[in-house]
Design a protein around this motif. Structure first.
Motif, mmCIF file in Angstrom:
data_model
loop_
_atom_site.group_PDB
_atom_site.id
_atom_site.type_symbol
_atom_site.label_atom_id
_atom_site.label_comp_id
_atom_site.label_asym_id
_atom_site.label_seq_id
_atom_site.Cartn_x
_atom_site.Cartn_y
_atom_site.Cartn_z
ATOM 1 N N PHE A 168 63.969 17.098 -26.308
ATOM 2 C CA PHE A 168 62.893 17.415 -25.374
ATOM 3 C C PHE A 168 62.542 16.220 -24.485
ATOM 4 O O PHE A 168 62.126 16.380 -23.358
ATOM 5 C CB PHE A 168 61.661 17.885 -26.168
ATOM 6 C CG PHE A 168 60.473 18.150 -25.312
ATOM 7 C CD1 PHE A 168 60.401 19.304 -24.541
ATOM 8 C CD2 PHE A 168 59.414 17.246 -25.255
ATOM 9 C CE1 PHE A 168 59.293 19.551 -23.741
ATOM 10 C CE2 PHE A 168 58.309 17.497 -24.462
ATOM 11 C CZ PHE A 168 58.255 18.644 -23.712
ATOM 12 N N TYR A 169 62.735 14.997 -24.995
ATOM 13 C CA TYR A 169 62.330 13.796 -24.272
ATOM 14 C C TYR A 169 63.396 13.258 -23.316
ATOM 15 O O TYR A 169 63.152 12.292 -22.600
ATOM 16 C CB TYR A 169 61.942 12.689 -25.262
ATOM 17 C CG TYR A 169 60.694 13.030 -26.027
ATOM 18 C CD1 TYR A 169 59.443 12.954 -25.426
ATOM 19 C CD2 TYR A 169 60.768 13.454 -27.346
ATOM 20 C CE1 TYR A 169 58.299 13.290 -26.122
ATOM 21 C CE2 TYR A 169 59.620 13.781 -28.054
ATOM 22 C CZ TYR A 169 58.393 13.697 -27.436
ATOM 23 O OH TYR A 169 57.254 14.024 -28.110
ATOM 24 N N ILE A 170 64.551 13.874 -23.270
ATOM 25 C CA ILE A 170 65.626 13.402 -22.385
ATOM 26 C C ILE A 170 65.337 13.893 -20.969
ATOM 27 O O ILE A 170 65.165 15.084 -20.733
ATOM 28 C CB ILE A 170 67.001 13.910 -22.860
ATOM 29 C CG1 ILE A 170 67.322 13.312 -24.219
ATOM 30 C CG2 ILE A 170 68.077 13.556 -21.841
ATOM 31 C CD1 ILE A 170 68.583 13.856 -24.836
ATOM 32 N N ASP A 171 65.283 12.964 -20.046
ATOM 33 C CA ASP A 171 65.085 13.289 -18.632
ATOM 34 C C ASP A 171 66.474 13.524 -18.024
ATOM 35 O O ASP A 171 67.156 12.580 -17.611
ATOM 36 C CB ASP A 171 64.361 12.149 -17.921
ATOM 37 C CG ASP A 171 64.047 12.443 -16.471
ATOM 38 O OD1 ASP A 171 64.593 13.431 -15.925
ATOM 39 O OD2 ASP A 171 63.271 11.678 -15.872
ATOM 40 N N LEU A 172 66.886 14.790 -18.000
ATOM 41 C CA LEU A 172 68.245 15.114 -17.561
ATOM 42 C C LEU A 172 68.500 14.725 -16.110
ATOM 43 O O LEU A 172 69.582 14.243 -15.776
ATOM 44 C CB LEU A 172 68.523 16.603 -17.758
ATOM 45 C CG LEU A 172 68.767 17.054 -19.189
ATOM 46 C CD1 LEU A 172 68.894 18.560 -19.238
ATOM 47 C CD2 LEU A 172 69.998 16.394 -19.749
ATOM 48 N N GLU A 173 67.538 14.927 -15.252
ATOM 49 C CA GLU A 173 67.742 14.578 -13.843
ATOM 50 C C GLU A 173 67.918 13.078 -13.673
ATOM 51 O O GLU A 173 68.776 12.628 -12.917
ATOM 52 C CB GLU A 173 66.581 15.097 -12.991
ATOM 53 C CG GLU A 173 66.633 16.597 -12.808
ATOM 54 C CD GLU A 173 65.588 17.110 -11.843
ATOM 55 O OE1 GLU A 173 65.313 16.428 -10.832
ATOM 56 O OE2 GLU A 173 65.056 18.193 -12.112
ATOM 57 N N ARG A 174 67.139 12.284 -14.377
ATOM 58 C CA ARG A 174 67.270 10.828 -14.300
ATOM 59 C C ARG A 174 68.620 10.395 -14.859
ATOM 60 O O ARG A 174 69.295 9.535 -14.296
ATOM 61 C CB ARG A 174 66.125 10.161 -15.076
ATOM 62 C CG ARG A 174 66.130 8.684 -15.027
ATOM 63 C CD ARG A 174 65.784 8.208 -13.625
ATOM 64 N NE ARG A 174 66.589 7.039 -13.363
ATOM 65 C CZ ARG A 174 66.968 6.639 -12.163
ATOM 66 N NH1 ARG A 174 66.614 7.284 -11.099
ATOM 67 N NH2 ARG A 174 67.687 5.575 -12.014
ATOM 68 N N LEU A 175 69.021 10.993 -15.957
ATOM 69 C CA LEU A 175 70.316 10.694 -16.555
ATOM 70 C C LEU A 175 71.440 11.031 -15.579
ATOM 71 O O LEU A 175 72.372 10.250 -15.379
ATOM 72 C CB LEU A 175 70.487 11.476 -17.860
ATOM 73 C CG LEU A 175 71.793 11.293 -18.617
ATOM 74 C CD1 LEU A 175 71.990 9.843 -19.020
ATOM 75 C CD2 LEU A 175 71.812 12.196 -19.843
ATOM 76 N N ALA A 176 71.339 12.191 -14.923
ATOM 77 C CA ALA A 176 72.363 12.595 -13.954
ATOM 78 C C ALA A 176 72.408 11.631 -12.769
ATOM 79 O O ALA A 176 73.486 11.264 -12.293
ATOM 80 C CB ALA A 176 72.099 14.016 -13.475
ATOM 81 N N LYS A 177 71.241 11.196 -12.297
ATOM 82 C CA LYS A 177 71.208 10.246 -11.181
ATOM 83 C C LYS A 177 71.850 8.922 -11.575
ATOM 84 O O LYS A 177 72.569 8.314 -10.783
ATOM 85 C CB LYS A 177 69.771 10.030 -10.709
ATOM 86 C CG LYS A 177 69.222 11.224 -9.961
ATOM 87 C CD LYS A 177 67.770 11.025 -9.578
ATOM 88 C CE LYS A 177 67.228 12.282 -8.913
ATOM 89 N NZ LYS A 177 65.812 12.165 -8.599
ATOM 90 N N ASP A 178 71.610 8.466 -12.790
ATOM 91 C CA ASP A 178 72.244 7.235 -13.268
ATOM 92 C C ASP A 178 73.761 7.381 -13.335
ATOM 93 O O ASP A 178 74.499 6.473 -12.956
ATOM 94 C CB ASP A 178 71.703 6.841 -14.646
ATOM 95 C CG ASP A 178 70.277 6.323 -14.590
ATOM 96 O OD1 ASP A 178 69.812 5.978 -13.480
ATOM 97 O OD2 ASP A 178 69.629 6.274 -15.651
ATOM 98 N N VAL A 179 74.206 8.528 -13.805
ATOM 99 C CA VAL A 179 75.648 8.779 -13.880
ATOM 100 C C VAL A 179 76.249 8.821 -12.480
ATOM 101 O O VAL A 179 77.329 8.274 -12.231
ATOM 102 C CB VAL A 179 75.946 10.085 -14.654
ATOM 103 C CG1 VAL A 179 77.395 10.508 -14.497
ATOM 104 C CG2 VAL A 179 75.610 9.905 -16.125
ATOM 105 N N LEU A 180 75.544 9.438 -11.531
ATOM 106 C CA LEU A 180 76.037 9.506 -10.156
ATOM 107 C C LEU A 180 76.113 8.123 -9.516
ATOM 108 O O LEU A 180 77.004 7.852 -8.714
ATOM 109 C CB LEU A 180 75.168 10.430 -9.305
ATOM 110 C CG LEU A 180 75.383 11.918 -9.535
ATOM 111 C CD1 LEU A 180 74.371 12.727 -8.746
ATOM 112 C CD2 LEU A 180 76.789 12.335 -9.157
ATOM 113 N N ILE A 181 75.212 7.251 -9.863
ATOM 114 C CA ILE A 181 75.250 5.894 -9.304
ATOM 115 C C ILE A 181 76.473 5.144 -9.823
ATOM 116 O O ILE A 181 77.148 4.441 -9.079
ATOM 117 C CB ILE A 181 73.954 5.127 -9.654
ATOM 118 C CG1 ILE A 181 72.785 5.693 -8.858
ATOM 119 C CG2 ILE A 181 74.116 3.631 -9.396
ATOM 120 C CD1 ILE A 181 71.434 5.149 -9.279
#
Length: 176
Positions: free
Chosen positions: A149-162
């Protein structure tokens, strides 16, 4: 049908329109297309029999040819590589033309092996990319339910995209 229409440049400049529409699917290379245009102009010169040798043509219209391959006097020879790459890529993906256009829009050269190796998939948002792709490759399902529940998927995806991936028009690729 991918087609291209040419005018005889001499006749066009004189106010006469003599058009020749060719099906690009009948040609494998730019040289073959140029040879067909030269033959057409020779035939036109013979038929008109007005003492003028027609040697140049100008592009009048085209259908299903991307803009980056078109110029005033015809098409860029790389169009044939583009077309062949789409055909090959369609053996692996149903959406081959859009995948290839996203690849080109990002600035990469046409290279089928690189595209096949790098292509991840088409996602409608960064969140759907995170939910469908990252969740699987990072195996986040092994985390306890209350921590997921605490995983920020959008932030994680943005980090992966960077760092590891890139996106163009909803098509995601691994960096090469």
């Amino acid at each position: 049908m991918t087609s291209i229409t040419f005018y005889s440049l001499y006749d066009y400049n004189c106010g006469n329109i003599f058009a020749n529409t060719l099906n690009l699917d009948n040609f494998s290379t730019l040289e073959e297309l140029d040879a067909a245009l030269h033959d057409w102009l020779e035939e036109l010169t013979e038929n008109r029999n007005d003492g003028v040798t027609r040697e140049e043509w100008i592009l009048a219209d085209c259908e299903d040819v991307p803009d980056q391959y078109i110029n005033t006097y015809g098409i860029n020879g790389e169009y044939f590589t583009y077309r062949d790459t789409i055909e090959e890529l369609s053996n692996y993906h149903d959406d081959a033309e859009n995948i290839l256009n996203a690849w080109i829009a990002y600035g990469y050269e046409l290279n089928l092996d690189e595209i096949k190796d790098a292509y991840i998939g088409h996602f409608y948002s960064i969140r759907s990319f995170a939910e469908e792709y990252l969740w699987e490759i990072m195996d986040l399902s092994s985390l306890p339910q209350h921590l997921q529940f605490y995983i920020d998927l959008e932030r994680l995806a943005k980090d992966v995209l960077i760092n590891d991936c890139w996106e163009s028009n909803g098509y995601y690729f691994n960096r090469i």
